[in-house]
Design an enzyme around this catalytic site. Structure first.
Site, PDB file in Angstrom:
ATOM      1  N   SER A   1      37.743  34.707  46.972  1.00 40.10           N
ATOM      2  CA  SER A   1      37.630  35.908  46.131  1.00 40.10           C
ATOM      3  C   SER A   1      37.713  37.179  46.959  1.00 40.10           C
ATOM      4  O   SER A   1      37.841  38.260  46.397  1.00 40.10           O
ATOM      5  CB  SER A   1      36.261  35.922  45.443  1.00 40.10           C
ATOM      6  OG  SER A   1      36.106  34.807  44.633  1.00 40.10           O
TER       7      SER A   1
ATOM      8  N   HIS B   1      44.640  33.446  44.229  1.00 34.48           N
ATOM      9  CA  HIS B   1      43.297  33.708  43.690  1.00 34.48           C
ATOM     10  C   HIS B   1      43.306  33.606  42.161  1.00 34.48           C
ATOM     11  O   HIS B   1      43.821  34.489  41.468  1.00 34.48           O
ATOM     12  CB  HIS B   1      42.847  35.114  44.152  1.00 34.48           C
ATOM     13  CG  HIS B   1      41.498  35.504  43.650  1.00 34.48           C
ATOM     14  ND1 HIS B   1      41.183  36.775  43.264  1.00 34.48           N
ATOM     15  CD2 HIS B   1      40.371  34.768  43.446  1.00 34.48           C
ATOM     16  CE1 HIS B   1      39.928  36.817  42.857  1.00 34.48           C
ATOM     17  NE2 HIS B   1      39.417  35.617  42.950  1.00 34.48           N
TER      18      HIS B   1
ATOM     19  N   GLU C   1      46.049  36.387  41.284  1.00 33.09           N
ATOM     20  CA  GLU C   1      46.406  37.330  42.352  1.00 33.09           C
ATOM     21  C   GLU C   1      47.005  36.528  43.504  1.00 33.09           C
ATOM     22  O   GLU C   1      46.458  35.485  43.869  1.00 33.09           O
ATOM     23  CB  GLU C   1      45.147  38.019  42.908  1.00 33.09           C
ATOM     24  CG  GLU C   1      44.729  39.265  42.184  1.00 33.09           C
ATOM     25  CD  GLU C   1      43.493  39.912  42.833  1.00 33.09           C
ATOM     26  OE1 GLU C   1      43.564  41.094  43.157  1.00 33.09           O
ATOM     27  OE2 GLU C   1      42.460  39.239  42.990  1.00 33.09           O
TER      28      GLU C   1
ATOM     29  N   ASN D   1      38.381  41.959  42.529  1.00 34.54           N
ATOM     30  CA  ASN D   1      36.979  41.999  42.956  1.00 34.54           C
ATOM     31  C   ASN D   1      36.596  43.287  43.677  1.00 34.54           C
ATOM     32  O   ASN D   1      35.417  43.630  43.738  1.00 34.54           O
ATOM     33  CB  ASN D   1      36.651  40.766  43.800  1.00 34.54           C
ATOM     34  CG  ASN D   1      36.563  39.541  42.910  1.00 34.54           C
ATOM     35  OD1 ASN D   1      36.114  39.634  41.766  1.00 34.54           O
ATOM     36  ND2 ASN D   1      37.008  38.402  43.398  1.00 34.54           N
TER      37      ASN D   1
END
Ligand code: NAD
Length: 293
Positions: free
Chosen positions: A121, A142, A154, A192
């Site tokens: 992450s 991701h 991602e 994130n």
């Protein structure tokens, strides 16, 4: 030229590894699931089977899609079983030392042409790639939680990632029917970098007594139209994962605005890791989650 991908190894069969195995097998890939814990592999396969049964019941897939997909997934408690994989996706605990060790152990096992990916992450793809023999074949892929539901993936290149690896990752994500967003290799990437500081701020808001768990989550659901409140989302992600990401942002970007909230640290120290542990900002032992503050 993009690499041909048919067999995928997944290392770490927690909530994310299970979701990734689920979507890969439904998309027609052969999937091998590895974990340090054989019990986690068993419960992962049971979860996937149950989640696919729910999809079949709501006619998102057919019963024969489900059976065919389940036939394509196998347990691989021994990492050596990943020798024939075209792509290995690491989705173990969000700790750099854990992931580095996994990639170091994989080095002598995988074939030279295999692509290695991390579902991290927040951690540096370039640093993880440096642990492998072919950093040009390493990439960040991701996924979002829950994987079968969320549309986005991602993709993050390390400094050494080559074009063929990137093209293969893009084709792979397209075969899963997901939308790709390319992010640069910075702590937390895009999602994130934005999401976790918001969650951390919600925990500070609770810590400082500005509102209760229920008030904070209701405020953001009804006031900002978020589908779930930030504390509920934190529990869903896992508070250990949230803390690790905040630590990566704090250290990697060297800015005090990313300091993890002390209350988040305490919850993790107490083992209150959120939904997966039965307790976080909510208590999940009963039929409906009860706010704990
Ligand atoms: N939870 C989320 O919302 C979310 C979203 C996107 C990405 N991620 C990332 O996915 C990864 C996994 O997160 P999760 O939520 O599934 O965590 P989790 O705690 O549910 O699962 C982690 C799994 O890794 C296994 N594991 C630990 N060390 C291992 C090793 N050496 N070899 C093999 N398996 C090992 C554990 O036994 C466990 O089953 C993390 O990198 C996390 O940052 C999480």
């Amino acid at each position: 030229m993009a690499h041909q991908i048919q067999t995928i190894g997944i290392i770490g069969s927690g909530q994310m590894g299970s979701g990734i195995a689920h979507v890969c097998s439904l998309a027609g890939f052969d999937v091998l699931v590895n974990d340090v814990s054989e019990d986690r592999i068993k419960s992962s396969l049971a979860t996937i089977s149950g989640n696919m049964a729910r999809q079949a019941a709501s006619e998102k897939i057919t019963e024969s899609d489900r059976n065919a997909a389940l036939d394509r997934i196998a347990a691989a408690p021994d990492m050596d079983a990943l020798a024939g994989c075209d792509l290995v996706i690491e989705s173990a605990t969000e700790e750099e030392a854990v992931k580095r060790e996994i990639f170091a152990n994989l080095k002598p096992i995988v074939k030279p042409s295999a692509i290695l990916a991390s579902n991290t992450s927040s951690l540096s793809i370039t640093r993880l790639a440096a642990e492998t023999t072919s950093p040009e074949h390493f990439i960040g892929i991701h996924f979002m939680n829950p994987v079968p539901v969320m549309e986005l993936v991602e993709v993050i290149r390390g400094i050494a990632t080559n074009q063929a690896t990137f093209d293969s990752a893009r084709e792979f994500v397209a075969r899963l029917g997901k939308t790709i967003v390319v992010a640069e290799d910075f702590p937390g990437f895009i999602v994130n970098r934005i999401l976790l500081p918001m969650i951390n701020e919600a925990i500070y808001t609770l810590h400082e007594g500005v509102g209760t768990v229920d008030a904070i989550d209701t405020a953001m659901r009804l006031g900002a139209h978020h589908p779930m409140g930030p504390l509920q989302l934190a529990d869903f992600i896992g508070l250990d994962t949230c803390l690790s990401i905040m630590q990566v942002l704090y250290e990697g970007l060297a800015d005090s605005k990313y300091r993890p909230c002390p209350l988040l640290v305490k919850y993790v120290e107490a083992g209150w890791l959120g939904r997966k542990a039965g307790r976080g900002f909510y208590d999940y032992s009963g039929e409906t989650p009860i706010p704990t503050r």
